[in-house]
Design a protein around this motif. Structure first.
Motif, mmCIF file in Angstrom:
data_model
loop_
_atom_site.group_PDB
_atom_site.id
_atom_site.type_symbol
_atom_site.label_atom_id
_atom_site.label_comp_id
_atom_site.label_asym_id
_atom_site.label_seq_id
_atom_site.Cartn_x
_atom_site.Cartn_y
_atom_site.Cartn_z
ATOM 1 N N LEU A 199 0.855 -1.189 0.000
ATOM 2 C CA LEU A 199 0.000 0.000 0.000
ATOM 3 C C LEU A 199 0.890 1.237 0.000
ATOM 4 C CD1 LEU A 199 -2.752 1.400 0.188
ATOM 5 C CD2 LEU A 199 -2.656 1.118 2.673
ATOM 6 N N ASP A 200 0.911 1.945 -1.111
ATOM 7 C CA ASP A 200 1.694 3.171 -1.209
ATOM 8 C C ASP A 200 0.777 4.381 -1.083
ATOM 9 O OD1 ASP A 200 4.206 2.135 -1.375
ATOM 10 O OD2 ASP A 200 4.559 2.645 -3.469
ATOM 11 N N CYS A 201 1.072 5.245 -0.098
ATOM 12 C CA CYS A 201 0.299 6.455 0.135
ATOM 13 C C CYS A 201 1.189 7.670 -0.087
ATOM 14 C CB CYS A 201 -0.236 6.479 1.563
ATOM 15 S SG CYS A 201 -1.235 5.039 2.009
ATOM 16 N N ALA A 202 0.586 8.785 -0.502
ATOM 17 C CA ALA A 202 1.371 9.981 -0.780
ATOM 18 C C ALA A 202 0.626 11.240 -0.353
ATOM 19 C CB ALA A 202 1.705 10.053 -2.263
ATOM 20 N N GLN A 203 1.392 12.262 0.017
ATOM 21 C CA GLN A 203 0.868 13.566 0.397
ATOM 22 C C GLN A 203 1.795 14.627 -0.198
ATOM 23 O OE1 GLN A 203 -1.516 14.094 3.428
ATOM 24 N NE2 GLN A 203 -1.671 16.227 2.805
ATOM 25 N N VAL A 204 1.213 15.614 -0.870
ATOM 26 C CA VAL A 204 2.019 16.693 -1.427
ATOM 27 C C VAL A 204 2.431 17.622 -0.292
ATOM 28 C CG1 VAL A 204 2.127 18.614 -3.046
ATOM 29 C CG2 VAL A 204 0.811 16.559 -3.635
ATOM 30 N N VAL A 205 3.737 17.747 -0.071
ATOM 31 C CA VAL A 205 4.269 18.572 1.012
ATOM 32 C C VAL A 205 4.430 20.022 0.565
ATOM 33 C CG1 VAL A 205 6.213 18.932 2.586
ATOM 34 C CG2 VAL A 205 5.458 16.599 2.028
ATOM 35 N N SER A 206 5.025 20.211 -0.599
ATOM 36 C CA SER A 206 5.257 21.572 -1.070
ATOM 37 C C SER A 206 5.449 21.584 -2.580
ATOM 38 C CB SER A 206 6.481 22.195 -0.386
ATOM 39 O OG SER A 206 7.657 21.473 -0.730
ATOM 40 N N ARG A 207 5.193 22.731 -3.157
ATOM 41 C CA ARG A 207 5.462 22.969 -4.569
ATOM 42 C C ARG A 207 5.918 24.423 -4.699
ATOM 43 N NH1 ARG A 207 1.185 22.510 -9.684
ATOM 44 N NH2 ARG A 207 2.528 23.589 -11.197
ATOM 45 N N LYS A 208 7.214 24.580 -4.953
ATOM 46 C CA LYS A 208 7.789 25.908 -5.061
ATOM 47 C C LYS A 208 8.542 26.021 -6.387
ATOM 48 C CE LYS A 208 8.339 26.392 -0.059
ATOM 49 N NZ LYS A 208 9.301 26.620 1.061
#
Length: 297
Positions: A199-208
């Motif tokens: 089970l691979d989960c992801a969360q976008v931390v930042s985009r600069k």
């Protein structure tokens, strides 16, 4: 459960096998929609599992998402270390990953995919050779539809127990890269295969500017595994991997990206096709349910 073993080489365009509705997680333009269901071994939380829609993919696979481009013939090499914190003192091993976008395609769950070939070396010795299957929707999201990772011990093949294919044994495809990743989006499911605890989960931390940071984790593994942070550069793709916790911490940096010439790509395709064929013997009930990989679309 018995599955039909399809051993026919075919690059014919497949008609969609499922026509479900794709949700907001497909685009990555806002918070993932909440659902009434609770988290299970097949998702990363309420609303995290995107709805699979084979009809949303083009007949000919092209992956040109700026954050995860996959042009056939692209060879990327990463080097770094893996530190085992369970020993005293901690053991540090060199780590090298060679990733090549082949010129092959393979149909997975009604979708024609691009075949990525990764080789993973620990202290200079091959530990894993993996075929992974990606496709991009018309809206621009890149999906992961399966993996066939062959494992090695001291150079000897030992098996491929972590194989999963979308649509087989309740495995589900997920989003490897959002079409428009935005800070705070997630968690979303990148892929799941409950029969092997994947089970691979992801969360976008930042985009600069042109740099994107994504936190990845498997909630089934607990705190001992920890989280990985993956960094992406627009127009390049992944260029750095770090770890924030866990007993085994991996750090990688992109050291080179080159384009293979026609002869080198043909040689890569030949070796990847050999691994594809081997998969039908190693994993007949999972990998053996797919059509053979082949050159072109």
């Amino acid at each position: 459960m018995l599955h039909k073993n399809i051993a026919v080489v075919s690059c014919l365009v497949a008609l969609p096998l499922s026509l479900f509705t794709a949700g907001a997680a497909e685009a990555g333009t806002g918070p993932a929609p909440a659902r009434a269901s609770t988290a299970t071994a097949t998702d990363c939380g309420p609303g995290s599992l995107p709805d699979f829609n084979a009809g949303s993919f083009p007949h000919e696979p092209t992956v040109d998402n700026t954050w995860l481009p996959m042009k056939p013939g692209t060879r990327s090499e990463f080097t770094g270390t893996v530190t085992d914190l369970t020993t005293s003192p901690p053991e540090v091993h060199t780590h090298r990953v060679v990733s090549i976008v082949t010129g092959l395609t393979k149909e997975i769950d009604g979708v024609r995919t691009v075949v990525l070939w990764d080789r993973d070396y620990s202290d200079g010795v091959l530990g894993e050779s993996e075929l992974a299957f990606f496709a991009q929707t018309e809206k621009g999201a890149v999906w992961l539809l399966g993996e066939y990772p062959e494992e090695f011990d001291a150079g000897k093949f030992t098996g491929a127990p972590n194989t999963f294919i979308s649509g087989v044994d309740k495995a589900r495809a997920g989003i490897a890269m959002l079409a428009h990743p935005a800070k705070g989006f997630g968690p979303y499911t990148q892929a799941s295969a409950p029969s092997i605890g994947f089970l691979d989960c992801a969360q976008v931390v930042s985009r600069k500017a042109n740099i994107l940071k994504i936190d990845e984790f498997n909630p089934l593994d607990g705190a001992s595994v920890g989280h990985q942070q993956k960094y992406y550069r627009a127009g390049v793709g992944s260029f750095k991997v770090t770890a924030s916790s866990g007993d085994s911490q991996e750090f990688l940096n992109l050291v080179s990206t080159t384009m293979l010439d026609a002869a080198a790509l043909a040689a890569v395709n030949k070796r990847a096709l050999a691994q594809d064929r081997h998969g039908y013997t190693v994993s007949p009930d999972v990998y053996g349910t797919t059509e053979r990989a082949c050159a072109g679309s």
